[in-house]
Design a protein around this motif. Structure first.
Motif, PDB file in Angstrom:
ATOM      1  N   THR A 257      -7.445  -1.481  -4.545  1.00 47.65           N
ATOM      2  CA  THR A 257      -6.669  -0.388  -5.123  1.00 47.65           C
ATOM      3  C   THR A 257      -6.749  -0.464  -6.647  1.00 47.65           C
ATOM      4  O   THR A 257      -6.541  -1.532  -7.233  1.00 47.65           O
ATOM      5  CB  THR A 257      -5.191  -0.437  -4.691  1.00 47.65           C
TER       6      THR A 257
ATOM      7  N   ASN B  27       0.830  -1.205   0.000  1.00 49.03           N
ATOM      8  CA  ASN B  27       0.000   0.000   0.000  1.00 49.03           C
ATOM      9  C   ASN B  27       0.867   1.258   0.000  1.00 49.03           C
ATOM     10  O   ASN B  27       0.591   2.222  -0.724  1.00 49.03           O
ATOM     11  CB  ASN B  27      -0.931   0.004   1.211  1.00 49.03           C
ATOM     12  N   GLN B  28       1.913   1.248   0.813  1.00 44.03           N
ATOM     13  CA  GLN B  28       2.827   2.386   0.860  1.00 44.03           C
ATOM     14  C   GLN B  28       3.620   2.524  -0.445  1.00 44.03           C
ATOM     15  O   GLN B  28       3.832   3.632  -0.945  1.00 44.03           O
ATOM     16  CB  GLN B  28       3.779   2.240   2.044  1.00 44.03           C
TER      17      GLN B  28
ATOM     18  N   TYR C   8       1.307   3.960  -3.007  1.00 45.83           N
ATOM     19  CA  TYR C   8       1.006   5.353  -2.662  1.00 45.83           C
ATOM     20  C   TYR C   8       2.129   6.299  -3.112  1.00 45.83           C
ATOM     21  O   TYR C   8       1.883   7.407  -3.582  1.00 45.83           O
ATOM     22  CB  TYR C   8       0.782   5.470  -1.154  1.00 45.83           C
ATOM     23  N   HIS C   9       3.370   5.842  -2.979  1.00 47.57           N
ATOM     24  CA  HIS C   9       4.522   6.674  -3.327  1.00 47.57           C
ATOM     25  C   HIS C   9       5.007   6.461  -4.765  1.00 47.57           C
ATOM     26  O   HIS C   9       6.000   7.059  -5.168  1.00 47.57           O
ATOM     27  CB  HIS C   9       5.667   6.402  -2.355  1.00 47.57           C
TER      28      HIS C   9
END
Length: 221
Positions: free
Chosen positions: A216, A195-196, A199-200
């Motif tokens: 997602t 997830n991180q 996100y980045h």
């Protein structure tokens, strides 16, 4: 109007299903059979399946990829929304689970659209890359063993074209991603890490939506 996503109690969820989901009878039958399976929680919800089918139609997908098949509900949804010359490469390690899938694919006449690979998914994905298929897929769906999620995302990113979609399931993981008590759980940590990572990842546009167990949607720029 609400300034944040609302939760769904049982009554509201039933209302959502009754006023939104247009599930073909064959999908209802598959979902009913899977409901008797001890691993029924591995199947996507009908409202998520419908969203996936809509996304396949919206982007005009013809070449799709699925990592994790189980009893074949999501693969059937995708295949039903592909054109006649569409193709889905589906990856799973279980001939037992996918035997149920094959039965329903055959009944709906989409069997010829689905190329099922019974092997570790990373082997299949790496073979596709070695065969020069990078950037040729329109749509990919990841819903398999969580410890390999980052590796699946990496391969799918390479295989999907610019403008294509990568969908990742279970990204809220029954709420465990927000539970500090689950920090030592390897599968939970693998999902949190991905997830991180997504996100980045400025190579994609993203939306994490609270449908099913969290989905997602990443669009490759």
């Amino acid at each position: 109007m609400s300034n944040q996503s609302i939760g769904l109690n049982d009554d509201l969820y039933r209302y959502l299903l009754a006023n939104s989901v247009r599930e073909p009878e064959i999908l209802t039958q598959l979902r009913s059979e899977t409901a008797r399976h001890p691993l029924v929680d591995m199947q996507v919800s009908p409202e998520q399946g419908q969203l996936m089918g809509l996304l396949v139609k919206l982007i005009g997908a013809k070449k799709c990829l699925e990592v994790g098949v189980f009893t074949g509900y999501s693969a059937l949804v995708v295949a039903l929304n592909l054109p006649e010359d569409g193709r889905l490469i589906a990856c799973d390690v279980s001939a037992e689970f996918t035997a149920i899938a094959r039965k329903y694919w055959q009944q709906t006449g989409v069997n010829d659209k689905i190329d099922l690979h019974i092997a570790p998914a990373l082997e299949t994905l790496d073979r596709l890359l070695a065969d020069g298929e990078a950037g040729t897929f329109d749509f990919a769906f990841i819903d398999a063993d969580k410890n390999n999620y980052a590796a699946y995302y990496d391969r799918c990113f390479q295989l999907v074209r610019s403008g294509g979609l990568i969908l990742v399931d279970n990204v809220l993981w029954y709420g465990r991603v927000a539970d500090p008590a689950m920090n030592e759980d390897k599968r939970t940590q693998a999902i949190k890490d991905l997830n991180q990572q997504i996100y980045h990842d400025d190579r994609v546009q993203i939306s994490l939506i609270p449908i099913g167990d969290g989905l997602t949607i990443a669009r490759k720029k």
